[in-house]
Write an enzyme that holds these catalytic residues in place. Structure first.
Site, PDB file in Angstrom:
ATOM      1  CG  PHE A  94     -12.667   9.238   3.301  1.00  0.00           C
ATOM      2  CD1 PHE A  94     -12.529   9.943   2.112  1.00  0.00           C
ATOM      3  CD2 PHE A  94     -12.050   7.995   3.404  1.00  0.00           C
ATOM      4  CE1 PHE A  94     -11.781   9.433   1.067  1.00  0.00           C
ATOM      5  CE2 PHE A  94     -11.302   7.476   2.366  1.00  0.00           C
ATOM      6  CZ  PHE A  94     -11.162   8.199   1.181  1.00  0.00           C
ATOM      7  CG  ASN A 102      -8.553   2.012   3.819  1.00  0.00           C
ATOM      8  OD1 ASN A 102      -9.543   2.007   4.531  1.00  0.00           O
ATOM      9  ND2 ASN A 102      -7.983   3.107   3.389  1.00  0.00           N
ATOM     10  CG  ASP A 103      -4.244  -1.806   2.912  1.00  0.00           C
ATOM     11  OD1 ASP A 103      -4.889  -1.326   1.978  1.00  0.00           O
ATOM     12  OD2 ASP A 103      -3.333  -1.197   3.495  1.00  0.00           O
ATOM     13  CG  ASP A 138      -3.325   1.239   6.432  1.00  0.00           C
ATOM     14  OD1 ASP A 138      -4.016   0.247   6.116  1.00  0.00           O
ATOM     15  OD2 ASP A 138      -3.646   2.399   6.153  1.00  0.00           O
ATOM     16  CG  ASP A 143      -2.907   9.112  -3.486  1.00  0.00           C
ATOM     17  OD1 ASP A 143      -3.727   9.907  -3.967  1.00  0.00           O
ATOM     18  OD2 ASP A 143      -1.967   9.474  -2.746  1.00  0.00           O
ATOM     19  CG  ASP A 145      -1.775   1.193   1.360  1.00  0.00           C
ATOM     20  OD1 ASP A 145      -2.246   1.659   0.312  1.00  0.00           O
ATOM     21  OD2 ASP A 145      -1.986   1.685   2.479  1.00  0.00           O
ATOM     22  CE  LYS A 146       0.387   7.330  -2.831  1.00  0.00           C
ATOM     23  NZ  LYS A 146       0.649   8.457  -1.904  1.00  0.00           N
TER      24      LYS A 146
END
Length: 1197
Positions: free
Chosen positions: A597, A841-842, A838, A721, A494-495
């Site tokens: 969000f 989300n993942d 993280d 992103d 992930d970024k």
């Protein structure tokens, strides 16, 4: 009748059985008949070949015992031998439950039944603390208990709790009590379970055989070691179970709304569907408690510490569902992050519902002024319960490749059977030879293929890695995944928050006409400081967030914290934001409603109120921020430079968010505002600029990515992103080549538009030609896919998508579900996938990867203090590069505080005395640490992973935020793989040499004394222990280890070295026979030292030492033989002892071990042969290793 649940994550299959009468067991009557048949035949033909009937009787007896033992070892075999299959659950007493892959082992469980009414029975089974109830009316299957998790929000909001005791008892009957109870078995029960395990029974069988062959010392020594090892494992297992038992929640009194009033009941009596009051969790000693179950928040807001579940130390804000559209259906994966309070977490702050928010239909306001919640899950079905079950049933999964192990043993068994057959044929030709000894020797040859230490060695390699990783703050709940890390082909990252830092910098606002410059294009491209931006822009930045003021500290997303600090506004406890500096047009604003969000929507909005000067009425406005492409259709007037500027800023690697607002006007009530739907609010917006946030890379990201890339891995980024931003970061970290990326782009506004490949700078365009892949791959560009492009290709040409998927280096604008799909697709294409994210989300992607690693964006202070307190240890254990970004100021201040304390104590003492005292303290601390390390090394099994260390997000969790964890895990994975491979090589060579020496040489009268066998066993055990403790190197190598036991290198090197050992044995046996010829061998005589026995013993000892030395892998995956001091010293010691035996340097030792004195000429021949074996074995192994001894990275296309 098919009764198995459909698409269940835990249970794959359920079969129904009834137990037979004991006389009908498969190992009772059939074997009684066989015994009778053998007895009759023996009586009739006892004069002919007497020994054959003895052997036949023994074989039948052994098969009978094995049949009984297999009922303990295999649930399937037990069902076949002792149970009868039934089709109807009502008539069955037992159920065989087969779990899905990597979810424990098959169990035979009791079917429980209860009569509920005249025509209704409840039938259920419990497997791994989960209850499956038989649905007799509709699906005719066992189904997991369905908790109330799929209703509309209005159902929960209007629910008034259980109105009477009867309905409460019915729900308790359906959902069960809120308990996480684990019964700890007694030592005797657990030891019996281990003592009937296949390997242990086999080892005891070998010990009995050795005793029959008069190896008393060796047999008793081995038996003692086996029992001691198993007993220590049982004690460790009991300690682990006790530890897990403590992890459950202790019951405490809680307010529950039942029978139309609030009452106190113990928390372990809660039922799914209860309405409870949630207040701040107590942290005081015995009164400390956490949330007892999974709760849906109905009214009021809370801030929750989820560190015990996710490991994250940053508290999370939970919002009530009262402000959400009542028609929305609860979807746990989507809503749990915002509206669900997980069991096991702690409430650090709660904001009770306002009097106006008390539901008309739902429960009344709690008497303790708490928030109102709806109990969703209880017991082991909660988030905490799931993690506990993972830890509980994950402890037993410390194994290597079982299938490959079995196949390898079968491969060696071919040689053993050949040797046994040779002994039987040649031995039985001699009528004077004892048939008893002959049979005993044949069985011993067969058992020599499976060394007694095999299961211990295989578990030691994985356990050593687990211990090493835990010292590096990497915790693993599924140890079987460690070897997968060594095989990883594709490393996915992930970024945001993983590769980039959380210390974000708000550069400014772009896209606003902020100056007097007439050239709008120049003005719009220039960056304006946030504090100098127009009032509307500042208001959007100050209000459009989900931050909370908790004891004067901001809690929430680091990105939103950075924006609020940049705009220089303060957030108070009442959700009111106040500008620090008074300026015209800037007045305090209150956040009235939030639309949080969403990864799917890529935006967030709030409704805020402000007081107009000279007016009592409040003016309301909508503030929105989000992805530029998501907000573009919502703006009423889109600037001409919108797309061009967004692209230009994204290419620089900055994170770009569009900002917008809309004035709602006056005259709204709070209920009207909160009743507004999101779609009605987020429209006709006015564009007020782009906020530019730079996300600097973590200080160690470049170094880690370079190390992984150089270690032969494919690197992929999967992020939500913007594609241009992701491509920029990918280029900096060398995910992509110098030419950059081709992004699959759509010219139209919908999926039906024209799709084509476009470079980042828009200079290169290639048509999407799904029939010609070569034209795409011959370009020097890497590929980038967006979430929309993935969806299009899935619908348009899925085969094309699967072909290009491994070559895609950047996945951008992907939803959590799409991240999961990428990982699953790569696995289906045969790649070993590692995913690092993280943990929020993942989660889906982390769970589906072969190796999923969750990084904690905010490491707990306790870990940081521990790492700092360790001093020298922290230098090696914690990555240097990550120290600056991972350690907050609190750690530094605490270190300074300690220094001040030391100075205060030392005042008034002479400097020399202080130095001596300090030296003594340091020396004492070092000694204590050494002693503790020694105790830890002696632990036979790693400590159980504790709550807070484990994460519900992934099998691996790292307590710091550095990506260096990936390097640690891959190093340990490669080390475990290589250790297992070299163990099999050594075991195979020893087994083949032993099979030869016990077959061909046995017929020549060769045997070892009891002392000799014991010494040989000690040497083997010691060397294997030191091999399993090998440590990986500090840097990953370009070479990859071989992924499997079966490969050309392993087979050829074993055959080559065995041929050498075999030729040496044949040659030296011939030399010994020439020098000391024997006319006749007396096989019944006691052991007596002679030249042949001594030669074979010395040579077998030498080949064992050489086998360990030559087949130890060392660099580039683990420390070399010279660096592995314990193994080096043990081999050098054994080699010196061997030389002393040959040279007769210690006559008393030779006499003790019954080795004859060799003549000088023969001694020289012996030493030359041993030297030749060493040199030629090294040449064979290193030549094969150079040619075919390394693994290859899987090709992308």
């Amino acid at each position: 009748m098919q009764v198995s649940p459909e698409n269940d994550n835990l249970v794959r299959k359920i079969e129904l059985y009834n137990k037979r009468h004991w006389l009908l067991y498969g190992f009772v009557i059939p074997f009684l008949l066989i015994y009778c048949a053998v007895a009759v035949c023996w009586y009739m033909f006892h004069d002919e070949r007497f020994e054959v009937w003895i052997i036949l009787s023994l074989v039948v007896f052994l098969v009978h015992i094995l049949a009984v033992l297999f009922c303990f070892w295999s649930v399937d075999f037990r069902c076949f031998m002792m149970y009868t299959k039934v089709s109807v659950p009502l008539k069955a007493d037992y159920a065989k439950v087969v779990p899905t892959l990597h979810n424990g082992s098959t169990e035979l469980v009791l079917i429980q039944k209860r009569n509920l009414s005249k025509d209704k029975d409840k039938i259920w089974v419990e497997f791994q603390k989960m209850v499956y109830v038989f649905d007799a009316e509709e699906k005719k299957r066992f189904l997991p208990v369905e908790f109330p998790t799929n209703n509309m929000f209005k159902y929960y909001q209007n629910w008034k709790g259980y109105q009477d005791e009867e309905s409460c008892e019915m729900s308790k009957e359906e959902f069960g009590d809120n308990v996480m109870e684990m019964i700890i078995p007694e030592f005797k029960e657990l030891f019996l379970e281990r003592a009937t395990a296949p390997f242990f029974v086999f080892q005891v069988f070998c010990v009995v055989l050795w005793c029959l062959d008069e190896y008393w010392y060796y047999s008793l020594f081995t038996l003692f070691m086996l029992v001691a090892f198993e007993a220590s494992l049982v004690y460790q297992q009991l300690r682990n179970m006790a530890e897990i038992r403590k992890m459950g929640n202790k019951p405490y009194n809680i307010n529950v709304f039942r029978s139309r009033k609030w009452r106190h009941i113990p928390s372990n009596q809660l039922v799914a569907g209860d309405i409870i009051s949630i207040t701040r969790s107590s942290t005081e000693g015995s009164l400390a408690h956490s949330i007892p179950c999974d709760v849906l928040l109905l009214r009021g807001r809370v801030i929750v510490d989820e560190a015990m579940l996710t490991g994250e130390s940053v508290p999370q804000m939970k919002e009530p569902i009262e402000n959400v559209d009542p028609e929305t259906v609860l979807d746990l994966p989507t809503h749990s992050r915002l509206h669900l309070i997980s069991g096991g977490t702690k409430v650090v702050q709660h904001e009770p519902p306002t009097r106006s928010s008390t539901a008309k239909e739902g429960a009344s306001r709690p008497p303790d002024n708490g928030c109102v919640g709806y109990v969703i899950h209880t017991g082991f079905n909660t988030s905490q319960g799931k993690l506990l079950r993972t830890i509980l049933y994950g402890v037993k999964r410390v194994t290597a490749n079982n299938l490959e192990t079995f196949a390898f043993i079968m491969f060696l068994l071919v040689f053993a059977i050949t040797a046994s057959a040779y002994v039987w044929v040649v031995g039985s030709a001699d009528p004077e030879r004892s048939r008893y000894k002959l049979v005993l020797n044949c069985v011993l040859i067969l058992t020599s293929v499976v060394p007694p230490e095999l299961p211990i060695e295989l578990s030691l390699a994985v356990n050593s890695s687990l211990l090493a990783l835990s010292k590096l703050y990497v915790y693993c709940t599924e140890p079987f995944r460690i070897p997968f890390a060594g095989k990883a082909d594709m490393c996915c990252f992930d970024k945001t928050g993983t590769l980039t830092s959380d210390s974000l910098i708000v550069e400014g606002i772009a896209g606003i006409n902020g100056g007097t410059d007439d050239n709008k294009k120049v003005s719009s491209y220039s960056l304006c400081p946030v504090t100098e931006a127009p009032a509307e822009t500042q208001k959007v930045l100050a209000t459009c967030h989900a931050l909370v003021n908790m004891e004067d500290d901001l809690v929430g997303d680091p990105l939103e914290q950075a924006m609020l600090k940049a705009v220089e506004w303060n957030l108070t406890k009442g959700d009111v934001v106040i500008p620090k500096k008074r300026s015209p047009g800037l007045q305090p604003l209150k956040v009235v409603q939030r639309f949080h969000f969403s990864s799917l929507l890529k935006r967030m909005s709030t409704i805020v109120s402000q007081e107009e000067l000279g007016s009592v009425d409040l003016t309301y406005m909508v503030t929105v921020k989000g992805a530029a492409e998501a907000l573009k259709p919502m703006f009423s007037n889109i600037p001409s430079f919108y797309d061009e500027q967004h692209q230009s800023l994204s290419q620089r690697g900055a994170r770009v968010l569009a900002l917008g607002y809309r004035m709602l006007g006056k005259g709204f009530s709070i209920s009207q505002i909160r009743g507004m739907k999101r779609d009605d609010v987020e429209r006709n917006l006015t564009f007020v600029g782009f906020v530019i946030i730079s996300c600097p890379l973590k200080s160690d990201s470049k170094a880690v990515m370079k190390e992984l890339r150089n270690a032969s891995h494919h690197m992929t980024m999967i992020t939500g992103d913007n594609p241009l931003t992701a491509c920029h970061v990918g280029k900096v970290l060398h995910f992509t080549g110098k030419s950059g990326c081709l992004i699959l782009t759509n010219k139209g506004s919908d999926e039906d538009g024209q799709w084509f490949w476009q470079s980042v700078d828009s200079k290169v365009e290639l048509p999407l030609d799904t029939s010609n892949l070569k034209s795409l791959f011959t370009q020097n560009y890497d590929l980038c896919l967006t979430g929309n492009a993935m969806s299009y290709l899935q619908n348009f040409d899925e085969k094309y998508l699967k072909k290009i998927l491994p070559s895609v280096r950047i996945f951008a604008r992907t939803s959590p579900k799409q991240k999961e799909q990428v990982i699953i697709s790569l696995k289906q294409l045969g790649f070993n996938v590692l995913m690092c994210g993280d943990g929020t989300n993942d989660v889906g992607a982390l769970k589906h990867a072969h190796v999923g690693v969750a990084l904690l964006s905010n490491p707990p202070e306790s870990v940081l203090k521990k790492s700092q307190a360790n001093g020298t240890e922290s230098k090696t254990d914690i990555p240097k590069a990550s120290s600056s970004s991972d350690k907050p100021d609190s750690g530094k201040s605490s270190a300074k505080g300690r220094q001040r304390q030391v100075k205060a104590v030392d005042k008034g003492q002479p400097r020399a005395l202080r130095n001596r005292m300090q030296q003594k303290q340091d020396e004492l601390a070092r000694k204590q640490k050494k002693m503790q390390d020694l105790i830890n090394e002696m632990e036979p099994d790693p400590q159980v992973v504790k709550m807070g260390d484990a994460s519900i997000a992934a099998p691996f969790s790292y307590k710091l935020s550095s990506t260096a964890a990936i390097c640690h895990i891959i190093k340990q994975g490669r080390c475990t793989l290589v250790t297992t491979l070299q163990m099999f090589k050594i075991l195979a060579l020893n087994a083949l040499v032993l099979a030869y020496s016990q077959s061909v040489l046995y017929l020549d009268g060769v045997k070892f004394s009891d002392a000799q066998a014991t010494l040989q066993g000690l040497l083997l055990a010691g060397c294997f222990l030191f091999i399993s403790r090998s440590k990986p190197l500090k840097v990953l190598s370009k070479q990859r280890p071989l992924p499997n036991i079966f490969n050309a290198y392993t087979i050829l090197t074993i055959c080559g070295q065995f041929s050498l050992h075999f030729a040496s044995l044949v040659y030296l046996v011939g030399q010994a026979k020439e020098r000391e010829p024997r006319e006749k061998v007396d096989f019944e005589a006691d052991f007596k030292a002679n030249l042949l026995n001594s030669t074979v013993y010395v040579l077998s000892l030498a080949t064992q030492i050489i086998t360990f030395a030559i087949n130890y892998r060392g660099h580039p995956f683990m420390e070399s033989l010279w660096e592995n001091k314990p193994l080096l010293y043990s081999l050098v010691g054994a080699g010196s002892f061997l030389v002393a035996l040959v040279t007769n340097a210690l006559p008393e030792v030779n006499q003790q071990f019954e080795i004859v004195e060799f003549e000088n000429e023969y001694r020289l021949i012996l030493l030359q042969v041993i030297g030749s074996i060493l040199l030629l074995s090294w040449t064979i192994d290193r030549s094969l290793r150079f040619v075919i001894g390394t693994g290859r990275l899987r090709r992308l296309h």
